[in-house]
Design an enzyme around this catalytic site. Structure first.
Site, mmCIF file in Angstrom:
data_model
loop_
_atom_site.group_PDB
_atom_site.id
_atom_site.type_symbol
_atom_site.label_atom_id
_atom_site.label_comp_id
_atom_site.label_asym_id
_atom_site.label_seq_id
_atom_site.Cartn_x
_atom_site.Cartn_y
_atom_site.Cartn_z
ATOM 1 N N HIS A 299 60.677 6.337 13.654
ATOM 2 C CA HIS A 299 59.538 7.378 13.217
ATOM 3 C C HIS A 299 60.381 8.319 12.113
ATOM 4 O O HIS A 299 61.221 8.907 12.452
ATOM 5 C CB HIS A 299 58.852 8.037 14.016
ATOM 6 N N ASP B 198 57.783 4.271 10.473
ATOM 7 C CA ASP B 198 56.291 4.793 10.450
ATOM 8 C C ASP B 198 56.137 6.113 9.943
ATOM 9 O O ASP B 198 56.734 6.991 10.504
ATOM 10 C CB ASP B 198 56.026 4.638 12.115
#
Length: 256
Positions: free
Chosen positions: A221, A72
């Site tokens: 992430h 992400d």
């Protein structure tokens, strides 16, 4: 074409496939974590049938030792270039889910992702709670990202969506499905998204490896220094256990 897509969305709403628009109709994606190679589960979460109905995924084939790396990318902390270096060295494909902020500020990294054969997915333009916005706003959010990525990289197709913060409802699933997206959730994750709360590469490594299982969709992430420093060893040690890393385009889609 744009008007035809809007008409299709309206038809979905009229057919009763998108009635959960209030706060109590929203879900935060959660799952029972894998341990010692066991299967993860969403059986107790209350939304399994909803994901299946709208073709969403959270794992691949649970009988095959394949892994899917997903990142992400809401904003940049200076680590994505290093992540791409590792992926290139190890010859591992990944998908990067990007926002409008990322598109506006990180054109060079987007181009590199595409040039090096990675997929770029949709993480919405402004990272809203997708369960609390209208069908028209959902389309706008997704169309802006798709257009921005195409302008930057030439990538014309965008097939995968990750809902911001994993929040969704039937409307967001139905509308995005009508727009041609597969909603991609995950079966391996840990609290890695806080840049000021990093605990060292070993922490990231242990959290990922403890949950490893066949067919895993791994959520990382890109703002995490720990993830960046652990990535190479995660790849090497997963391969030593017989796992192969695959692109989402190679997944035989398996709904929950």
């Amino acid at each position: 074409m744009k008007y035809m897509r809007i008409i299709a969305i309206i038809m979905v709403l009229l057919m009763g496939q998108a009635t959960l628009v209030s706060a109590d109709g929203a879900y935060h994606f959660g799952f029972k974590k894998s341990s010692k190679g066991q299967r993860p589960s969403i059986d107790e979460e209350g939304f399994k049938d909803l994901l299946k109905k709208h073709g969403a995924i959270f794992t691949g084939d649970l009988a095959v030792k394949e892994l899917y790396l997903t990142f992400d990318n809401g904003y940049e902390q200076g680590y994505t270039g290093k992540i791409l270096d590792v992926l290139k060295e190890k010859q591992v494909p990944a998908i990067f889910f990007v926002t409008g902020h990322y598109i506006k500020t990180e054109q060079d990294l987007l181009k590199r992702m595409a040039l090096e054969g990675h997929l770029i997915g949709n993480h919405s333009w402004s990272h809203p709670d997708m369960s609390q916005i209208s069908a028209a706003r959902i389309q706008q959010e997704l169309d802006q990202v798709k257009a921005g990525v195409e302008a930057a990289t030439g990538q014309k197709e965008m097939r995968y969506l990750r809902a911001p913060r994993g929040i969704f409802n039937e409307q967001s699933l139905a509308v995005s499905q009508q727009l041609g997206y597969t909603n991609v959730f995950w079966s391996i994750a840990y609290r890695d998204w806080e840049p000021k709360n990093q605990k060292g590469w070993e922490y990231a490594y242990k959290n990922v490896m403890a949950q490893l299982h066949p067919g895993a969709v791994i959520l990382l992430h890109s703002v995490s220094k720990d993830n960046t420093e652990a990535l190479g060893k995660i790849i090497d040690d997963a391969r030593s256990q017989g796992y192969q890393f695959k692109s989402l385009d190679e997944m035989k889609i398996r709904t929950p």
